[in-house]
Design an enzyme around this catalytic site. Structure first.
Site: not given
Ligand code: HEA
Ligand code: HEA
Ligand SMILES: [Cu+2]
Ligand code: CUA
Lengths: 452, 526, 302
Positions: B67, B96, B136, B164-165, B248, B250, B252, B263, B297-298, B323, B326, B445
């Site tokens: 997933h 293009d 993942w 690819s990317s 990380h 990634e 962003y 925007s 931070h992870h 951020t 923005k 998790r």
């Molecule tokens: C962009 C990335 C992305 C997106 C879009 C989503 C979307 C969703 N995620 Fe995802 N998720 C991750 C990225 C994302 N996730 C990542 C990176 C992890 C961590 C993995 C890891 O721990 O290694 C994670 C882990 C994660 C967990 C934790 C699993 C665990 O720790 O064991 C869960 C649990 O609820 C969850 C739920 C969902 C749900 C319900 C959606 C929903 O938003 C999905 C909705 C979309 C659909 C359902 C498809 C469209 C509809 C159909 C096909 C029709 C049929 C529908 C029905 C039969 C109801 N996700």
């Molecule tokens: C699109 C993807 C995305 C984005 C944009 C971010 C944005 C941020 N993430 Fe997140 N992060 C993930 C995707 C993302 N993250 C994923 C996938 C994981 C889990 C990976 C895994 O373990 O599977 C993760 C996990 C993760 C962790 C690790 C948690 C853990 O495993 O223990 C941390 C810890 O610092 C963190 C921090 C942040 C911070 C500080 C930002 C900042 O960039 C956010 C900045 C934004 C704001 C703060 C809000 C707007 C700001 C204001 C309104 C201004 C005023 C605010 C103040 C002065 C406070 N993220």
């Molecule tokens: Cu991070």
């Protein structure tokens, strides 16, 4: 409920799952159903406005919900019992309210604008699009806020890392999927000999009931694990172990955390400790449970460590110093005796019944997580024993013994973990259960060294 | 160049046209979103009640892993590349993409890469072997010594995705540097182009590092090396450093293009120019720069030395500043505007709110001591779904609705689209908001089963999950009507009353070849 | 780069190729290659017990053959385009930028392994021997381990010999540096249209390139048979072979590219202002040179 045990003191809403239904409080029927109804019932022209209202309702209700259940300490971070956990909690609360405040600030400006500055209200668009002054302000102000947040965080962090001058040192070793506790040093005495495993004690029939084993659409008989059972669940379902780790209150306890195989994490929220167990390295952490906070504290493995990551709980029993001294002495004596017994029993000759009964019990506890209660394993990672070359053919005996003693691939070595008697019983059981009929009996003396 | 349209299936296989390739990326991404979503549904079905309901723990881990991987590499990233392909040449006045054949290659690698990954999960679903089951993030040694045989295929599949990317990103960068119409200076480029430029840079910088990580995994698995094995002088934690150095940036990569989309949309529907264009550009660049120095931070619980923890905590917190700039600029763009609330605008507003919520919880995670309690709990899952689903995905949906009439030439079914929005909005919050609480209360998790105290909220989370999933069928319907049936009233060139930018000067649907003769840009169009 | 503003006339002549079968062939080729590679590895290392069959080698060979076919065909097309003057100056810039960014991605690939080297050398190994906050790691898990670099005795007691900078690596350094000089001479010559001078200098460069590879092969042989320095020899061996191995692979690719350039020069494909392929290959070679200099200092010497 036990004393000093916030994490287990939460109301359990889902009474149908409880072994003894507690009809706990039903604060759980929270706002959602009403919301859902609302969400689906509206239509028509005022779609947008109702949306805004809905949104506001959602957030205010969830905030109210949050603070109310948070204060009931059920769906918030536990405050815990140690200084560190309480500081973590304070930081969490501080951060939470700051974020709520910032969120409310930003969103209220935005929603004000959404309500007032709309075309349907006849609002004309201004054309300004730049102001260095405000850009500087909204760069500088958040920066200052962040500094204010960082200061207390830094203080706590420094304190957390200081594990010096501990009274008791315990080595904690994670392995798939159990914890091993070795008491190394207590009050400067480093000749302590106490070392045991701690595994989940929730009976397997309470959870081992997936509709489909080995995938979603399993093909073939081998992947079918049997009919669905639904035993009622204990109230400490998945949070209970056979032997908790015992520590004294009022003393600084140092934990040396490591692993035998993959990475695990030793997490006890009430102590504010989460420390990864890295194979080949030792991480240190510590806790000090205040006097008066004796009790049971529960935690779990927090790092994905394979199949049974979710079944690797931690139970810590904090007792008074005197009680601990007594326990430590007793346990050491008991372990010494057990070792002596094991050494003596090496020469014992056991009957088939004895071997099979003990074997079944120990197999279910130690081996069935991978090889499954029915011996069919979860191939290819966890091979089947039923009908396998090694376990069901007489000539496989030596290999069988050596695999159990020394491990293979992902399977750990058991020779230092299990007594010869237990190993012998397990091997005998595996060779004579589920239709394996080698009729070979393995005695303790056969497994004290590698077989030829 | 004539505007002739090749037809037949060879058009898609051999094409060099940025719009065809863009469409293929978008279709592929949507298919992956459904696939990854299906896995999420299995996860939610399993977690609806305590106890093992549906699948065994090992298969659960495979579901979580695939997933995450499919959503990240299959849904979000290709969607952005698809949008880039469609829009960047149109936005900068180019005929293009700069390297059209390589463009097609970048795309066609993807279906094969995912065939490998999905192949292993399909086989596993029928009871044969095990797909990747180590999350993942595939931490060693769970993925090296303890990984199932399919891991090797997974490794090569990641290599393909990386190739690819990287090629896609090179193409974007070169197009932007080299193909702008006369007068399209850097500081006149639409923000979507800017954010993609920076994203492409991030991609080229970190995808090779991911390739390095999986290569070392392969070596450790089969060739006796000790990169992640202390017995030979290596370190399992090293894997995490390498992974997160990629991982990380990634995250962003998965949000910056959405920032660009938002925007573009807010000014159109606020009828007011984007506030603080230059500061938006600088903020994006600062975020990208900072994203290279926050990776640990992870890893706040792996036992880094104190100085390391402090450094990464401070740097992570710092990202809130650009951020925040923005977010404030977006609000200022709306302020004193003359707003209407068409579907792209609705998604954009939801984006701003929900992304901010996710960002703020990110900031909480950045507080190292508190993260001792958050790490690897559902609080983290809540955080990243807020920024990914109601952030990245909502941004993509906003963009799709915004540009769909330009692509198809017909106005999509707005009622259905609004229903899609409202259902998604409600359900996404029901799905992910309570995750904060179960996480705080201590649910880890990646578990198929949990203590009883979490039962209640998990039930509602699952309901939200199914609801959100079903809501996406509405999107499918809208897109089907617009793209396949071509139902709807004819769209004008400008489509939206006050949309500005080069793409809106082309007729709708946009001609097969964009700007055969480049336009001359006299003033900023953002 | 950033200040370049193409003019209208350049734009209208931008060459957008019509259709091409090569991308899809290339994708299929990669697909078959990686399936084959994964199978072959499982088949031959036998570490993973699986029933994936024994078709790995065949798949791998087929995949590589497809890729070869694709490379030849694709380059044939582009060469044809270049020779028939379809490429505008602007396209030339696209190609050059593309190559430059590709090299940047390669830099990052190597950076990852250099990062690994520094991490293990400066952090992991000292920690295993109890430096800093890890006293217990040393005391309990690896009491006999001593930190050192090169790590000639691993924590679990494997012993080996380290590869010094002298004589082979130094010789190789000189070989590569000299080859770079000859390449630069050839590059200048091509800009002046002096074909024979190009052929001579490029020829020497290529020969030096291949001799580098031979020396390295000898060095590896020596390491495996006499020094106990193998992939199995702990982190030093891992890092050593990973860095030098990937570098060697790049030298091989670069040398092949330059060989192709030699033949194309001989066939009069290049003019003083149209020789992108040559330039790209030259950049690549210089990049490989620079990586080696780093390697020489960091892996062999320091
Ligand atoms: C962009 C990335 C992305 C997106 C879009 C989503 C979307 C969703 N995620 Fe995802 N998720 C991750 C990225 C994302 N996730 C990542 C990176 C992890 C961590 C993995 C890891 O721990 O290694 C994670 C882990 C994660 C967990 C934790 C699993 C665990 O720790 O064991 C869960 C649990 O609820 C969850 C739920 C969902 C749900 C319900 C959606 C929903 O938003 C999905 C909705 C979309 C659909 C359902 C498809 C469209 C509809 C159909 C096909 C029709 C049929 C529908 C029905 C039969 C109801 N996700
Ligand atoms: C699109 C993807 C995305 C984005 C944009 C971010 C944005 C941020 N993430 Fe997140 N992060 C993930 C995707 C993302 N993250 C994923 C996938 C994981 C889990 C990976 C895994 O373990 O599977 C993760 C996990 C993760 C962790 C690790 C948690 C853990 O495993 O223990 C941390 C810890 O610092 C963190 C921090 C942040 C911070 C500080 C930002 C900042 O960039 C956010 C900045 C934004 C704001 C703060 C809000 C707007 C700001 C204001 C309104 C201004 C005023 C605010 C103040 C002065 C406070 N993220
Ligand atoms: Cu991070
Ligand atoms: Cu042990 Cu998770």
């Amino acid at each position: 409920m036990r004393r000093g045990v916030p994490s287990t003191a939460v109301p359990r809403f889902f009474s149908p799952y409880l072994a003894s239904s507690t009809h706990a409080n039903h604060a759980s029927s929270w706002a959602t159903p009403a919301l859902l109804k609302k969400a689906f019932s509206f239509t028509g022209s005022r779609l947008f406005l109702s949306g805004v209202i809905l949104f506001a309702v959602f957030f205010s209700s969830s905030n109210v919900l949050f603070s109310s259940i948070a204060s009931a300490q059920s769906y918030d971070m536990p405050q815990g019992v140690t200084e560190i956990s309480q500081q973590e909690f304070a930081l969490h609360r501080m951060m939470f309210w700051c974020c709520v405040a910032i969120g409310i600030g930003v969103f209220s400006v935005m929603f004000y604008s959404i309500l007032k500055h709309r075309k349907s209200q006849g609002h004309k668009a201004a054309q300004f699009h730049e102001s260095t002054t405000v850009e500087i302000i909204w760069t500088a102000v958040p920066f200052l806020i962040l500094i204010a947040m960082a200061i207390p965080a830094t203080k706590t962090l420094i304190q957390m890392k200081d594990s010096s001058e501990a009274a008791l040192t315990i080595k904690v070793t994670g392995s798939q999927w159990k914890w091993q506790y070795s008491y190394l040093e207590y009050k400067a005495n480093n000749t302590i000999d106490l070392d045991y495993l701690s595994v989940l004690s929730t009976p397997r029939e309470q959870f081992e009931t997936p509709l489909r084993a080995a995938g979603l659409f399993p093909l073939g008989v081998a992947s079918y694990t049997g009919e669905r059972k639904s035993a009622p669940k204990n109230s400490d379902y998945l949070l209970e172990v056979d032997k908790p780790v015992v520590i004294p209150t009022g003393k600084k306890v140092r934990f040396l955390i490591t692993s035998n195989d993959v990475i695990h994490a030793w997490w006890v929220a009430d102590f504010g400790i989460k420390q990864d167990a890295i194979p080949g390295f030792i991480n240190e952490t510590w806790t000090k449970v205040p006097v008066g906070k004796e009790g049971i504290y529960r935690g779990k493995c927090a790092e994905l460590c394979g199949k049974d990551h979710g079944y690797m709980p931690i139970v810590v029993k904090a007792v008074s110093e005197s009680e601990f001294d007594q326990w430590l002495a007793d346990s050491q004596a008991a372990q010494k005796k057990a070792k002596a017994d094991a050494a003596n029993s090496v020469d014992a000759v056991m009957s088939k019944d004895e071997l099979m009964t003990l074997g079944e019990k120990e197999y279910l506890a130690k081996c069935s997580a991978c090889h499954q209660a029915n011996g069919q394993g979860l191939p290819p990672t966890f091979p089947a024993l039923k009908g396998s070359l090694i376990a069901s053919k007489p000539e496989g005996l030596a290999t069988h013994i050596n695999h159990v003693r020394n491990g293979i691939n992902m399977m750990p070595a058991f020779k230092d973990i299990l007594s010869p008697k237990v190993m012998a019983a397990i091997i005998t059981y595996e060779r004579n259960a589920w239709g394996n009929d080698t009729d070979q009996l393995v005695q303790p003396k056969d497994v004290v060294k590698d077989a030829q | 160049m004539s505007d002739h349209h090749p037809t037949g299936f060879s058009r898609w296989l051999f094409t060099t046209n940025h719009k065809d390739i863009g469409s293929m990326y978008l279709i592929f991404s949507f298919a992956m979103f459904l696939t990854g979503g299906f896995m999420a549904m299995v996860i939610r079905a399993e977690l609806m009640y305590p106890g093992l309901q549906l699948i065994d723990p090992n298969f659960f881990n495979q579901m979580t892993t695939t997933h995450g991987l499919i959503m990240v590499f299959g849904a979000v990233m290709p969607a952005f590349v698809g949008l880039a392909n469609w829009m960047i040449p149109m936005m900068i006045g180019a005929p293009d993409m700069a390297l059209p054949r390589m463009n097609n290659w970048s795309f066609w690698i993807l279906p094969f890469a995912f065939a490998i990954l999905i192949g292993s999960i399909v086989v596993a679903a029928f009871g044969g072997g095990s797909a990747p089951n180590f999350g993942w993030t595939f931490y060693a040694p769970l993925s090296t010594k303890y990984g199932p045989p399919s891991t090797d295929f997974f490794i090569f599949s990641v290599h393909l995705m990386g190739i690819s990317s990287i090629m896609g990103a090179i193409n974007v960068i070169v197009t932007i540097f080299n193909m702008r119409a006369p007068g399209m200076t850097f500081m006149r480029m639409p923000l979507f182009v800017w954010t993609w430029l920076i994203t492409a840079f991030l991609l080229i910088a970190v995808m090779p590092v991911l390739a390095g990580a999986v290569t070392m995994m392969l070596m450790d698995r089969h060739f006796g090396t000790s990169f992640f094995d202390a017995a030979g002088g290596g370190d399992p934690v090293l894997f995490q450093h390498v992974f997160w150095f990629f991982g990380h940036p990634e995250v962003y990569i998965m949000i910056l293009p959405s920032f660009g989309i938002i925007s573009a949309i807010l000014p159109t529907f606020a009828r007011k120019p984007l506030f603080g264009y230059p500061s938006m550009v600088y903020a994006t660049a600062s975020i990208a720069f900072l994203s290279f120095v926050v990776w640990a931070h992870h890893m706040f619980t792996v036992g880094l030395p104190l100085a390391g923890n402090l450094f990464f905590m401070y740097m992570t917190m710092l990202i809130a500043v650009p951020t925040g700039v923005k977010v404030f600029n977006w609000v200022a763009t709306m302020w004193q505007g003359s707003m209407t609330f068409e579907v792209p605008m609705l998604f954009s507003i939801a984006f701003v709110v929900l992304f901010t919520i996710g960002g703020l919880s990110g900031l909480m995670l950045a507080i190292t001591p508190a993260d001792q309690q958050y790490q690897d709990s559902y609080f983290v899952v809540a955080h990243f779904h807020y920024v990914l689903v109601s952030g990245a995905i909502f941004g993509i949906m906003a963009g799709v609705y915004y540009w769909l009439p330009k692509w198809t030439g017909v106005m999509f079914n707005e009622t259905l689209a609004k229903a899609h929005f409202w259902c998604s909005l409600v359900m996404v919050n029901l799905l992910f908001f309570p995750m904060h609480f179960v996480g705080l209360a201590g649910m880890q998790r990646r578990i198929p089963d949990y203590p009883l105290q979490f039962a209640d909220l998990n039930f509602w989370i699952s309901i939200g999950g199914f609801g959100f999933g079903l809501s996406q069928l509405l999107l499918l319907a809208v897109v089907w009507q617009a793209c396949i049936q071509r139902k709807g009233k004819k769209a004008t060139a400008q489509v939206w009353e006050s949309a500005e930018g080069l793409e809106w000067t082309l007729p709708s649907p946009a001609p097969y070849h964009s700007f055969s003769t480049p336009p001359f840009i006299k003033a900023a169009t953002h | 780069m950033s200040s370049h503003h193409p003019t209208t006339s350049e734009h209208s002549s931008y060459y957008v190729p019509e259709k091409s079968i090569w991308p899809i062939v290339a994708s299929v080729g990669l697909f078959v290659t990686v399936l084959g590679a994964a199978n072959t590895i499982q088949q031959h290392t036998g570490i993973v017990a699986s029933n994936t069959g024994h078709y790995g080698t065949w798949l791998l060979a087929t995949g590589l053959a497809i890729l070869l076919f694709m490379i030849v065909g694709w380059f044939k097309d582009t060469i044809h385009e270049s020779l028939t003057g379809m490429n505008s100056a602007q396209l030339g810039i696209s190609y050059r930028m593309g190559m430059a960014w590709f090299i940047f991605s390669e830099v990052m690939f190597f950076a990852a392994f250099f990062g690994v080297l520094f991490y293990t050398r400066l952090l992991a190994i000292p920690w295993l021997s109890g430096a800093g906050h890890t006293a217990m790691t040393h005391e309990i898990l690896w009491p006999n381990f001593q930190a050192m670099w090169p790590l000639v005795k691993t924590p679990d007691g494997r012993e080996l010999e380290a590869m010094g900078p002298w004589p082979l690596p130094l010789i190789n350094t000189l070989i590569l540096l000299t080859s770079g000089i000859f390449l630069t001479i050839a590059h200048h010559a091509i800009k002046l249209g002096q074909r024979n001078k190009v052929l001579v200098n490029l020829g020497i460069c290529v020969l030096l390139g291949f001799s580098f590879i031979c020396v390295q092969a000898y060095e590896y042989h020596h390491a495996y048979t006499e020094m106990g320095l193998t992939l199995h020899a702990g982190i030093y061996g891992s890092v050593f072979f990973m860095l030098t191995g990937f570098h060697g692979l790049h030298v091989t690719i670069g040398a092949i590219l330059l060989t192709v350039m030699w033949f194309r020069t001989a066939k009069n494909h290049f003019t003083p202002d149209n020789h992108f392929a040559f330039e790209a290959a030259a950049w690549y070679w210089h990049f490989v040179d620079v990586v080696w200099i780093f390697l020489f200092f960091v892996v062999y010497w320091l």
